[in-house]
Structure formats: C-alpha cells, structure tokens
Design a protein around this motif. Sequence first.
Motif, PDB file in Angstrom:
ATOM      1  N   SER A  47      36.638  82.579   7.528  1.00 18.73           N
ATOM      2  CA  SER A  47      37.498  83.445   7.303  1.00 18.73           C
ATOM      3  C   SER A  47      38.493  84.087   6.253  1.00 18.73           C
ATOM      4  CB  SER A  47      38.116  84.264   8.900  1.00 18.73           C
ATOM      5  OG  SER A  47      36.941  84.201   9.609  1.00 18.73           O
ATOM      6  N   THR A 101      29.736  83.667  17.853  1.00 15.87           N
ATOM      7  CA  THR A 101      30.051  84.888  16.527  1.00 15.87           C
ATOM      8  C   THR A 101      31.486  85.459  17.199  1.00 15.87           C
ATOM      9  OG1 THR A 101      28.796  86.022  17.498  1.00 15.87           O
ATOM     10  CG2 THR A 101      27.644  85.097  15.584  1.00 15.87           C
ATOM     11  N   ARG A 102      31.619  85.528  18.228  1.00 18.94           N
ATOM     12  CA  ARG A 102      32.346  86.317  18.762  1.00 18.94           C
ATOM     13  C   ARG A 102      33.834  85.809  18.417  1.00 18.94           C
ATOM     14  NH1 ARG A 102      35.047  84.432  23.526  1.00 18.94           N
ATOM     15  NH2 ARG A 102      32.546  82.856  24.114  1.00 18.94           N
ATOM     16  N   ARG A 136      34.012  86.825  14.323  1.00 20.82           N
ATOM     17  CA  ARG A 136      34.520  88.469  14.413  1.00 20.82           C
ATOM     18  C   ARG A 136      35.759  88.699  14.891  1.00 20.82           C
ATOM     19  NH1 ARG A 136      29.205  90.820  13.659  1.00 20.82           N
ATOM     20  NH2 ARG A 136      27.335  89.390  14.599  1.00 20.82           N
ATOM     21  N   SER A 177      38.484  90.355  12.534  1.00 23.57           N
ATOM     22  CA  SER A 177      38.544  92.590  13.032  1.00 23.57           C
ATOM     23  C   SER A 177      40.568  92.076  12.277  1.00 23.57           C
ATOM     24  CB  SER A 177      38.270  92.689  14.181  1.00 23.57           C
ATOM     25  OG  SER A 177      39.102  93.303  14.832  1.00 23.57           O
ATOM     26  N   SER A 223      35.465  94.649   8.709  1.00 22.83           N
ATOM     27  CA  SER A 223      34.762  95.652   8.887  1.00 22.83           C
ATOM     28  C   SER A 223      32.773  94.312   9.304  1.00 22.83           C
ATOM     29  CB  SER A 223      34.107  96.905   8.821  1.00 22.83           C
ATOM     30  OG  SER A 223      35.366  97.156   8.971  1.00 22.83           O
ATOM     31  N   THR A 224      32.736  93.726   9.717  1.00 22.96           N
ATOM     32  CA  THR A 224      31.541  93.304  10.528  1.00 22.96           C
ATOM     33  C   THR A 224      30.104  93.597  10.769  1.00 22.96           C
ATOM     34  OG1 THR A 224      31.537  92.383  12.319  1.00 22.96           O
ATOM     35  CG2 THR A 224      32.544  91.091   9.709  1.00 22.96           C
ATOM     36  N   GLU A 265      23.420  89.587  14.147  1.00 25.47           N
ATOM     37  CA  GLU A 265      23.516  89.332  13.337  1.00 25.47           C
ATOM     38  C   GLU A 265      21.644  89.334  12.645  1.00 25.47           C
ATOM     39  OE1 GLU A 265      23.906  87.722  17.021  1.00 25.47           O
ATOM     40  OE2 GLU A 265      26.027  88.057  15.886  1.00 25.47           O
ATOM     41  N   ILE A 268      25.819  87.755   8.927  1.00 30.24           N
ATOM     42  CA  ILE A 268      26.486  88.787   9.397  1.00 30.24           C
ATOM     43  C   ILE A 268      26.571  88.947   7.989  1.00 30.24           C
ATOM     44  CG2 ILE A 268      28.411  89.878  10.298  1.00 30.24           C
ATOM     45  CD1 ILE A 268      28.183  87.338  12.350  1.00 30.24           C
TER      46      ILE A 268
END
Length: 136
Positions: free
Chosen positions: A17, A48-49, A52, A56, A61-62, A66, A132
């Motif tokens: 990230s 993945t949460r 993400r 964010s 943005s993603t 998956e 992702i």
Amino acid sequence: MEAVIQEETSGCGIAASAALAGVPYPDAKRMANSLGIHAEDKALWSDTRHVRTLLSAFQISTSPVETSFESWESLPDTALLAIKWRLEEDRAFWHWVVFIRRDGDACVLDSRKSLKSHVRQDFWRMKPKWYIEVFN
C-alpha cells in the motif's frame, strides 16, 4: 513507483500500500494503525479487506473483486498480486506484491526484507494465485 520494504514479518500489505501511495513504510503503518490495521494481525495476509481499506484511505481505487491469475501479459498495468499462496489450518495466506507495467516494461515490487533486489522480473519464479486491479 518504488518498492517499500516491510518492517514486520507480516507487513507486506502495508508495504504494498505504501508503494502504491508513494509514502514511506512508517507513514503507511501509522495510517493503517489509525484504521485498526496492524501488521501483527495475520488477517492482513489472509483477507483482502484490510489492504482495500488502507488503499481507500490513501484515495487509491481498486477493483471490488479478486481475479484469477491467467498470465503476466493479461494483467492490468497496476495490480496487487497474491503470491506464495498456501493453506494453513484451512485458512488461506499469501504474500502481497505490486505488479506494474509502464511503457511496455513490467516488474514486481516485492517488499520482503531479505531480497537482494526488491524490483523483480523473475516472473517464472513467482506463482500468483490471483490479483486485484489498482486504478490510477
């Protein structure tokens, strides 16, 4: 975009990230901690949460899904890849890396501290399970 080295054994999601956000690892770790995300939590590399949520917070943005890995050529220009995927006690774990393609050149930014080079092009060694897409 530059590779960011993880400072904790399970800090690959924070480091990936950070690389995508263009910030140093300590800044990404502070942001993650403020969101209740901690490198010591094994869910960081089995869910993945958390990644993400952190992306964010950096206004990155993603894709909401998956996508199964098919080939290096079919990847989008920027993606989070799940490599070293495995099951431990019926729970999936993986290592997060960042795939980038610019002007036809592709590489993987790998945050693992022990690597000699964190910019990888040894694609035959990596075995992505899924990815992702990251939107620029």
